[in-house]
Design a protein around this motif. Structure first.
Motif, PDB file in Angstrom:
ATOM      1  N   ASP A  84       0.785  -1.222  -0.077  1.00 35.17           N
ATOM      2  CA  ASP A  84       0.115  -0.170  -0.090  1.00 35.17           C
ATOM      3  C   ASP A  84       0.791   1.334   0.107  1.00 35.17           C
ATOM      4  O   ASP A  84       0.416   2.381  -0.410  1.00 35.17           O
ATOM      5  N   VAL A  85       2.248   1.247   0.651  1.00 40.45           N
ATOM      6  CA  VAL A  85       2.938   2.255   0.741  1.00 40.45           C
ATOM      7  C   VAL A  85       4.315   2.130   0.281  1.00 40.45           C
ATOM      8  O   VAL A  85       4.889   0.905   0.593  1.00 40.45           O
ATOM      9  N   ILE A  86       4.900   2.794  -0.370  1.00 43.86           N
ATOM     10  CA  ILE A  86       6.481   2.812  -0.488  1.00 43.86           C
ATOM     11  C   ILE A  86       7.059   4.208  -0.222  1.00 43.86           C
ATOM     12  O   ILE A  86       6.589   5.306  -0.417  1.00 43.86           O
ATOM     13  N   VAL A  87       8.023   4.309   0.690  1.00 47.72           N
ATOM     14  CA  VAL A  87       8.896   5.198   1.291  1.00 47.72           C
ATOM     15  C   VAL A  87      10.310   5.245   0.701  1.00 47.72           C
ATOM     16  O   VAL A  87      10.884   4.066   1.097  1.00 47.72           O
ATOM     17  N   THR A  88      10.585   5.995  -0.193  1.00 47.81           N
ATOM     18  CA  THR A  88      11.896   5.888  -0.740  1.00 47.81           C
ATOM     19  C   THR A  88      13.037   6.875   0.174  1.00 47.81           C
ATOM     20  O   THR A  88      13.117   8.098  -0.186  1.00 47.81           O
ATOM     21  N   ASN A  89      13.609   6.309   1.139  1.00 45.57           N
ATOM     22  CA  ASN A  89      14.491   7.082   2.031  1.00 45.57           C
ATOM     23  C   ASN A  89      15.874   6.826   1.848  1.00 45.57           C
ATOM     24  O   ASN A  89      16.845   7.600   2.110  1.00 45.57           O
ATOM     25  N   ALA A  90      16.489   5.667   1.101  1.00 47.14           N
ATOM     26  CA  ALA A  90      17.610   5.290   1.108  1.00 47.14           C
ATOM     27  C   ALA A  90      18.621   6.288   0.525  1.00 47.14           C
ATOM     28  O   ALA A  90      18.202   6.938  -0.417  1.00 47.14           O
ATOM     29  N   GLY A  91      19.714   6.666   1.139  1.00 46.49           N
ATOM     30  CA  GLY A  91      20.359   7.697   0.578  1.00 46.49           C
ATOM     31  C   GLY A  91      22.251   7.610   1.014  1.00 46.49           C
ATOM     32  O   GLY A  91      22.284   7.097   2.115  1.00 46.49           O
ATOM     33  N   ILE A  92      22.832   8.489   0.611  1.00 49.69           N
ATOM     34  CA  ILE A  92      24.274   8.391   0.500  1.00 49.69           C
ATOM     35  C   ILE A  92      24.683   9.799   0.416  1.00 49.69           C
ATOM     36  O   ILE A  92      24.208  10.488  -0.323  1.00 49.69           O
ATOM     37  N   LEU A  93      25.878  10.154   1.025  1.00 46.58           N
ATOM     38  CA  LEU A  93      26.597  11.243   0.729  1.00 46.58           C
ATOM     39  C   LEU A  93      27.828  11.187   0.443  1.00 46.58           C
ATOM     40  O   LEU A  93      28.639  10.066   0.558  1.00 46.58           O
ATOM     41  N   ARG A  94      28.326  11.960  -0.911  1.00 46.10           N
ATOM     42  CA  ARG A  94      29.807  12.102  -1.305  1.00 46.10           C
ATOM     43  C   ARG A  94      29.968  13.401  -1.600  1.00 46.10           C
ATOM     44  O   ARG A  94      30.186  13.783  -2.670  1.00 46.10           O
ATOM     45  N   ASP A  95      30.009  14.293  -0.658  1.00 51.04           N
ATOM     46  CA  ASP A  95      30.188  15.705  -0.654  1.00 51.04           C
ATOM     47  C   ASP A  95      31.651  16.186  -1.017  1.00 51.04           C
ATOM     48  O   ASP A  95      32.636  15.765  -0.431  1.00 51.04           O
ATOM     49  N   LYS A  96      31.415  16.953  -1.917  1.00 46.79           N
ATOM     50  CA  LYS A  96      32.887  17.659  -2.414  1.00 46.79           C
ATOM     51  C   LYS A  96      32.541  18.866  -3.409  1.00 46.79           C
ATOM     52  O   LYS A  96      31.642  19.008  -3.973  1.00 46.79           O
ATOM     53  N   VAL A  97      33.343  19.880  -3.497  1.00 48.51           N
ATOM     54  CA  VAL A  97      32.801  20.931  -4.414  1.00 48.51           C
ATOM     55  C   VAL A  97      33.130  20.496  -5.464  1.00 48.51           C
ATOM     56  O   VAL A  97      33.678  19.300  -5.960  1.00 48.51           O
ATOM     57  N   LEU A  98      32.495  21.160  -6.809  1.00 49.34           N
ATOM     58  CA  LEU A  98      32.478  20.636  -7.993  1.00 49.34           C
ATOM     59  C   LEU A  98      33.790  20.360  -8.767  1.00 49.34           C
ATOM     60  O   LEU A  98      33.853  19.349  -9.378  1.00 49.34           O
ATOM     61  N   TRP A  99      34.828  21.137  -8.503  1.00 52.37           N
ATOM     62  CA  TRP A  99      36.075  20.980  -9.142  1.00 52.37           C
ATOM     63  C   TRP A  99      36.951  19.778  -8.602  1.00 52.37           C
ATOM     64  O   TRP A  99      37.847  19.332  -9.118  1.00 52.37           O
ATOM     65  N   LYS A 100      36.542  19.066  -7.366  1.00 51.42           N
ATOM     66  CA  LYS A 100      37.096  18.113  -6.815  1.00 51.42           C
ATOM     67  C   LYS A 100      36.353  16.964  -6.894  1.00 51.42           C
ATOM     68  O   LYS A 100      36.656  15.508  -6.410  1.00 51.42           O
ATOM     69  N   MET A 101      35.171  16.864  -7.519  1.00 50.00           N
ATOM     70  CA  MET A 101      34.003  15.591  -7.322  1.00 50.00           C
ATOM     71  C   MET A 101      34.411  14.805  -8.731  1.00 50.00           C
ATOM     72  O   MET A 101      34.138  15.310  -9.604  1.00 50.00           O
ATOM     73  N   ALA A 102      34.816  13.419  -8.187  1.00 46.90           N
ATOM     74  CA  ALA A 102      34.955  12.640  -9.154  1.00 46.90           C
ATOM     75  C   ALA A 102      33.767  12.167  -9.895  1.00 46.90           C
ATOM     76  O   ALA A 102      32.625  12.259  -9.498  1.00 46.90           O
ATOM     77  N   ASP A 103      33.640  11.625 -11.113  1.00 47.25           N
ATOM     78  CA  ASP A 103      32.541  10.698 -11.552  1.00 47.25           C
ATOM     79  C   ASP A 103      32.073   9.676 -10.725  1.00 47.25           C
ATOM     80  O   ASP A 103      30.731   9.670 -10.489  1.00 47.25           O
ATOM     81  N   ASP A 104      32.884   8.938  -9.854  1.00 52.48           N
ATOM     82  CA  ASP A 104      31.993   8.098  -9.010  1.00 52.48           C
ATOM     83  C   ASP A 104      31.262   8.655  -7.994  1.00 52.48           C
ATOM     84  O   ASP A 104      30.315   8.108  -7.408  1.00 52.48           O
ATOM     85  N   ASP A 105      31.835   9.713  -7.348  1.00 52.75           N
ATOM     86  CA  ASP A 105      31.246  10.610  -6.563  1.00 52.75           C
ATOM     87  C   ASP A 105      29.838  10.848  -6.899  1.00 52.75           C
ATOM     88  O   ASP A 105      28.815  10.995  -6.324  1.00 52.75           O
ATOM     89  N   PHE A 106      29.899  11.213  -8.138  1.00 54.00           N
ATOM     90  CA  PHE A 106      28.369  11.623  -8.864  1.00 54.00           C
ATOM     91  C   PHE A 106      27.497  10.723  -9.016  1.00 54.00           C
ATOM     92  O   PHE A 106      26.356  10.612  -8.706  1.00 54.00           O
ATOM     93  N   ASP A 107      28.181   9.628  -9.582  1.00 55.07           N
ATOM     94  CA  ASP A 107      27.120   8.339 -10.200  1.00 55.07           C
ATOM     95  C   ASP A 107      26.861   7.801  -8.827  1.00 55.07           C
ATOM     96  O   ASP A 107      25.607   7.146  -8.955  1.00 55.07           O
ATOM     97  N   ALA A 108      27.659   7.444  -7.949  1.00 54.45           N
ATOM     98  CA  ALA A 108      27.095   6.772  -6.668  1.00 54.45           C
ATOM     99  C   ALA A 108      25.724   7.527  -6.087  1.00 54.45           C
ATOM    100  O   ALA A 108      25.000   6.805  -5.532  1.00 54.45           O
ATOM    101  N   VAL A 109      25.789   8.569  -5.850  1.00 57.23           N
ATOM    102  CA  VAL A 109      24.631   9.639  -5.406  1.00 57.23           C
ATOM    103  C   VAL A 109      23.525   9.487  -6.145  1.00 57.23           C
ATOM    104  O   VAL A 109      22.412   9.265  -5.611  1.00 57.23           O
ATOM    105  N   GLN A 110      23.819   9.593  -7.321  1.00 53.93           N
ATOM    106  CA  GLN A 110      22.700   9.659  -8.467  1.00 53.93           C
ATOM    107  C   GLN A 110      22.007   8.343  -8.514  1.00 53.93           C
ATOM    108  O   GLN A 110      20.844   7.814  -8.494  1.00 53.93           O
ATOM    109  N   ASN A 111      22.698   7.095  -8.277  1.00 58.25           N
ATOM    110  CA  ASN A 111      22.322   5.935  -8.546  1.00 58.25           C
ATOM    111  C   ASN A 111      21.541   5.564  -7.164  1.00 58.25           C
ATOM    112  O   ASN A 111      20.440   4.927  -7.438  1.00 58.25           O
ATOM    113  N   VAL A 112      21.852   5.788  -5.872  1.00 55.77           N
ATOM    114  CA  VAL A 112      20.974   5.455  -4.857  1.00 55.77           C
ATOM    115  C   VAL A 112      19.767   6.233  -4.677  1.00 55.77           C
ATOM    116  O   VAL A 112      18.674   5.765  -4.679  1.00 55.77           O
TER     117      VAL A 112
END
Length: 304
Positions: A84-112
């Motif tokens: 009856d109910v779905i709550v999508t709460n799962a999440g992770i952080l990979r915080d870095k400023v833009l110029w230090k953010m690797a592809d994997d940092d971006f992709d991991a957060v987007q995937n979850v």
């Protein structure tokens, strides 16, 4: 708020906010599918719910893949007969400023956050539509997705995407009696510890100190349990007409985020070339520019 006939999935519910949501839903009578990436954490969450008289089972898997989404829905149906109910709460952080953010940092957060929300909601909706009795989609957003936050390109973008998907789902699923809403919580968790001026208050809370009124009311931040009530409300029949909303909750504050609207408008026959834009800008738009980032009381941040 009687949820005795409801079955809910809560992703990322082994601890923190997700556990508070699962515990509240179970306390109101719902049967809950707990989800976490660690066996022991998931088992402890189930044990805690059962010790309080609730019903719960666990699926140990990271969200993101269609296989995990299917396993969550199958577990709900196999264990409790429906969903009856779905709550999508799962999440992770990979915080870095833009110029230090690797592809994997971006992709991991987007995937979850983004893919995990999409796949889990899609599978839940297939089950809702098969049952033909409506359903509740509750997706967890963030003020960072509404306003942006320094060092969180990946997270802010993901949370903004979640609210955008919720608005679309509210349109697509209305005729099926399925609601879709986003909740943007502000609570003392590992994620909010990264905001420097909040860290001492979170540490004090861990030591048994109450949060002061300026935090609970003006900042709108409290405990995970302070957020859980709105999750139970949205899961209930009382919220049958609430859909497509982004709801802010934390501490002593409950509020609605506005949807983006045009705030300043000008017209120019034949359209705007660069010179026309430059001429019009100071007349119509310069004084209407929006701020970015969350705005907190100056006495907390030291702003002048």
């Amino acid at each position: 708020m009687d949820l005795n006939d409801k079955v809910a999935i809560v992703t990322g519910s082994g601890q923190g906010l997700g556990l508070a949501y699962a515990t509240e839903l179970a306390a109101r009578g719902a049967a809950v599918v707990v989800n976490d990436v660690h066996d022991e954490t998931a088992a402890n969450a189930v044990a805690q719910i059962e010790a309080a008289g609730g019903r719960a089972v666990a699926v140990v898997a990271p969200v993101g893949s269609t296989e995990t989404a299917q396993a969550l829905v199958a577990k709900a149906v196999d264990a409790f007969g429906r969903l009856d109910v779905i709550v999508t709460n799962a999440g992770i952080l990979r915080d870095k400023v833009l110029w230090k953010m690797a592809d994997d940092d971006f992709d991991a957060v987007q995937n979850v956050h983004v893919r995990g929300t999409f796949t889990c909601v899609r599978e839940a909706v297939l089950q809702f539509r098969e049952q033909g009795e409506g359903g509740r989609i509750i997706c967890i957003g963030s003020p960072a997705g509404q306003r942006g936050n320094f060092g969180q390109t990946n997270y802010s973008g993901a949370k903004a995407a979640i609210v955008g998907m919720v608005r679309t789902w509210a349109m697509e699923l209305r005729k099926a009696g399925i609601t879709a809403n986003a909740v943007c919580p502000v609570a003392a968790t590992a994620m909010t510890e990264t905001i420097p001026f909040l860290a001492p208050y979170i540490e004090g809370m861990r030591n048994g100190e109450p949060l002061p009124e300026i935090i609970r009311r003006d900042v709108g931040m409290g405990t995970p349990e302070d957020v859980a009530g709105v999750i139970a409300f949205l899961a209930s029949d009382a919220a049958a007409d609430v859909t497509g909303q982004a709801i802010s909750v934390g501490g002593d504050r409950l509020a609605l985020w506005s949807h983006p609207q045009l705030t300043a408008t000008a017209y120019h026959e034949g359209g705007f070339d660069a010179d026309a834009v430059a001429a019009q800008w100071p007349l119509t738009f310069a004084g209407e520019l929006e701020s970015v980032g969350e705005e907190f009381p100056a006495q907390l941040t030291g702003a002048k």
